[in-house]
Write a protein that holds these residues in place. Structure first.
Motif, short mmCIF file in Angstrom:
data_model
loop_
_atom_site.label_atom_id
_atom_site.label_comp_id
_atom_site.label_asym_id
_atom_site.label_seq_id
_atom_site.Cartn_x
_atom_site.Cartn_y
_atom_site.Cartn_z
N LYS A 20 -38.74 59.91 -28.12
CA LYS A 20 -37.74 59.26 -29.26
C LYS A 20 -36.39 59.33 -28.52
CE LYS A 20 -35.38 59.23 -33.55
NZ LYS A 20 -35.07 59.31 -34.75
N GLU A 21 -35.49 58.51 -28.12
CA GLU A 21 -34.06 58.57 -27.81
C GLU A 21 -33.27 58.76 -29.02
OE1 GLU A 21 -33.06 55.12 -25.63
OE2 GLU A 21 -34.50 55.55 -24.20
N ASN A 22 -32.28 59.81 -28.74
CA ASN A 22 -31.45 60.18 -30.07
C ASN A 22 -30.04 60.62 -29.46
OD1 ASN A 22 -31.33 60.45 -32.90
ND2 ASN A 22 -31.18 62.64 -32.45
N THR A 23 -29.02 59.97 -30.22
CA THR A 23 -27.85 60.46 -29.95
C THR A 23 -27.45 61.38 -30.76
OG1 THR A 23 -27.21 58.40 -28.73
CG2 THR A 23 -25.36 59.80 -29.49
N TYR A 24 -27.22 62.56 -30.40
CA TYR A 24 -26.86 63.87 -31.41
C TYR A 24 -25.35 63.74 -31.68
CZ TYR A 24 -31.41 65.21 -30.08
OH TYR A 24 -32.70 65.31 -29.97
N ARG A 25 -25.26 64.35 -32.84
CA ARG A 25 -23.96 64.40 -33.63
C ARG A 25 -23.47 65.74 -33.32
NH1 ARG A 25 -22.09 60.48 -32.69
NH2 ARG A 25 -24.01 60.00 -31.74
N ILE A 26 -22.39 66.20 -33.12
CA ILE A 26 -21.57 67.60 -32.82
C ILE A 26 -22.34 68.49 -33.52
CG2 ILE A 26 -19.80 68.94 -32.84
CD1 ILE A 26 -18.07 66.68 -31.98
N PRO A 27 -22.44 68.51 -34.96
CA PRO A 27 -23.34 69.74 -35.52
C PRO A 27 -24.43 70.06 -34.94
CG PRO A 27 -22.04 68.45 -37.17
CD PRO A 27 -22.20 67.70 -35.91
N TYR A 28 -25.53 69.02 -34.61
CA TYR A 28 -26.78 69.19 -34.11
C TYR A 28 -26.77 69.80 -32.77
CZ TYR A 28 -29.86 66.99 -37.52
OH TYR A 28 -30.34 66.76 -38.96
N VAL A 53 -36.70 68.43 -45.45
CA VAL A 53 -35.41 67.69 -45.51
C VAL A 53 -34.61 67.53 -44.35
CG1 VAL A 53 -33.23 68.29 -46.42
CG2 VAL A 53 -35.22 68.84 -47.53
N TYR A 54 -33.76 66.66 -43.92
CA TYR A 54 -33.06 66.43 -42.88
C TYR A 54 -31.91 65.72 -42.92
CZ TYR A 54 -34.45 61.48 -43.10
OH TYR A 54 -34.50 60.05 -43.30
N GLN A 55 -30.93 65.82 -42.06
CA GLN A 55 -29.71 65.11 -42.18
C GLN A 55 -29.71 63.55 -41.29
OE1 GLN A 55 -27.23 68.35 -41.02
NE2 GLN A 55 -25.58 67.34 -42.14
N GLU A 56 -29.45 62.36 -42.07
CA GLU A 56 -29.63 61.15 -41.32
C GLU A 56 -28.24 60.78 -40.79
OE1 GLU A 56 -31.95 57.53 -42.75
OE2 GLU A 56 -30.11 57.75 -44.05
N TRP A 57 -28.13 61.13 -39.51
CA TRP A 57 -27.05 60.84 -38.70
C TRP A 57 -26.88 59.25 -38.46
CZ3 TRP A 57 -23.55 64.50 -38.95
CH2 TRP A 57 -23.95 65.77 -39.04
#
Length: 383
Positions: free
Chosen positions: A2-10, A214-218
């Motif tokens: 799965k391609e994913n662009t992570y936000r800074i907190p991740y 539970v997860y954060q939806e970025w």
């Protein structure tokens, strides 16, 4: 993958996993955290180089390292009197021990010819997940507390994270990352010795029930440092939003913690909000946060006693992390009463891991110190 662009907190979260895991093996330290240590001693708290405080009828006995062995780090509690620790021998051999703090007895549980990155006890303290690393693959081994191997597998990965299910410790969620930070997620079922791939929206998740994560939806097209906290059901593959605008989150047993940030001008502070049973608010506390180039610094903490108590390091004032030199107070917040008490003062911002009863805490990037909450003493764990 799965391609994913992570936000800074991740990215920060994964880097912290890598850096703290590698600290003992490679002598690494996190630049930001190191800056927070400057000027932060231990104040009036007493630091002991030898056994001293009374503990379960005996003194804490420091670890005596074996010949040609080097202490890597402590790896969690298996009871109020016993911890796990990892040592390295030579270039590649790692040893996992259980250690009784009161008697000084060490028992070898596992020997690995690959470097052990970490070892984490199960929620009921009956099993241990060991993560070791070989070239371009992670090795996961589950043992019981006698050292008997219950399960092992290897996964092609640059880094691994995993989460024990506190409601059913036969279930473990695993996320495996490539060098490009793409990821695959798996569910390990120890009852059936089955590792199956599952589709998760994000790699960093926490259990809040036997079947729900539970997860954060970025927003992958945005640059926000906050995201809604959502529930993902493994059974129904359904999602729902729990809390909006969350900077960071965690959970322990039935308790969920969401960290929010107040961004009013010159009044930046953090809010720790606690929930139970999916979304019922059970308390909150506010604390000054330090700012950094990538957002805000959430000091180290531990959710103790299955989430009933929250122990955390608190900056004495808001400011910039690179310039801050005032130290941190170690606080304990009781969710049942709402009381917030000071345990230690002038501490460095370093990781915490507390015993099941909360009477003692391992402290430091290698968990090489013990905090005695009752006597306010800091004891060196390794002789």
């Amino acid at each position: 993958m799965k391609e994913n662009t992570y936000r800074i907190p991740y990215v920060s979260m994964l880097l912290l996993v890598i850096i703290t895991s590698a600290f003992g093996l490679f002598g690494c330290s996190q630049k930001l955290d190191a800056s927070l240590h400057e000027g932060a001693g231990h104040g009036s708290n007493r630091v002991k180089d030898s056994p001293g405080p009374s503990f379960l009828g005996a003194e804490i006995v420091p670890i005596e390292m074996g010949e040609q062995e080097e202490f890597y780090k402590s790896a969690g509690w298996v009871s109020d009197s016993e911890i796990l620790y990892i040592s390295n021998k030579g270039d590649s051999t790692s040893l996992l021990y259980s250690y009784n703090l009161g008697t000084g007895k060490a028992s070898l549980l596992y020997r690995s010819e690959q470097p052990i990155i970490t070892a984490i006890p199960s929620p009921e303290k009956t099993k241990v997940m060991i993560h070791s690393a070989a070239s371009e693959e992670g090795i996961l081994i589950v043992i019981d507390l006698s050292g008997k191997e219950l399960y092992s597998t290897s996964i092609q990965s640059y880094e691994l994270t995993f989460e024990w299910n506190p409601f059913d410790e036969n279930l473990i969620e695993v996320s495996a990352f490539t060098e490009d930070w793409d990821f695959n997620s798996y569910l390990l079922d120890l009852k059936s010795n089955n590792l199956k791939e599952i589709k998760l929206p994000e790699p960093f998740v926490r259990w809040i029930s036997e079947d729900d994560l539970v997860y954060q939806e970025w927003d992958e097209d945005g640059i926000s440092l906050k995201a809604p906290l959502r529930i993902f059901s493994l059974k129904g593959n359904k999602t729902e939003t729990l809390v909006e605008d969350v900077y960071q989150f965690d959970s322990q047993g039935p308790y969920l913690m969401a960290v929010k940030v107040n961004e009013e001008e010159n009044q930046e502070s953090g809010l720790y909000a606690f929930f139970r049973n999916g979304g019922k608010s059970v308390g909150s506390i506010e604390a000054p946060f330090l700012t950094s180039f990538s957002g805000w610094v959430v000091p180290f903490y531990d959710l103790m006693e299955n989430g009933k108590n929250f122990i955390y390091l608190r900056a004495t004032e808001q400011g910039e992390a690179d310039l801050y030199d005032r130290g941190f107070d170690l606080m304990r917040y009781h969710l049942d009463t709402g009381n917030d008490e000071v345990l230690f003062t002038e501490m460095a911002n370093e990781p915490l891991s507390c015993s099941p009863s909360g009477e003692l805490c391992l402290y430091g990037f290698q968990f090489d110190k013990v905090l005695n909450i009752e006597t306010k003493e800091i004891i060196d764990l390794v002789h």
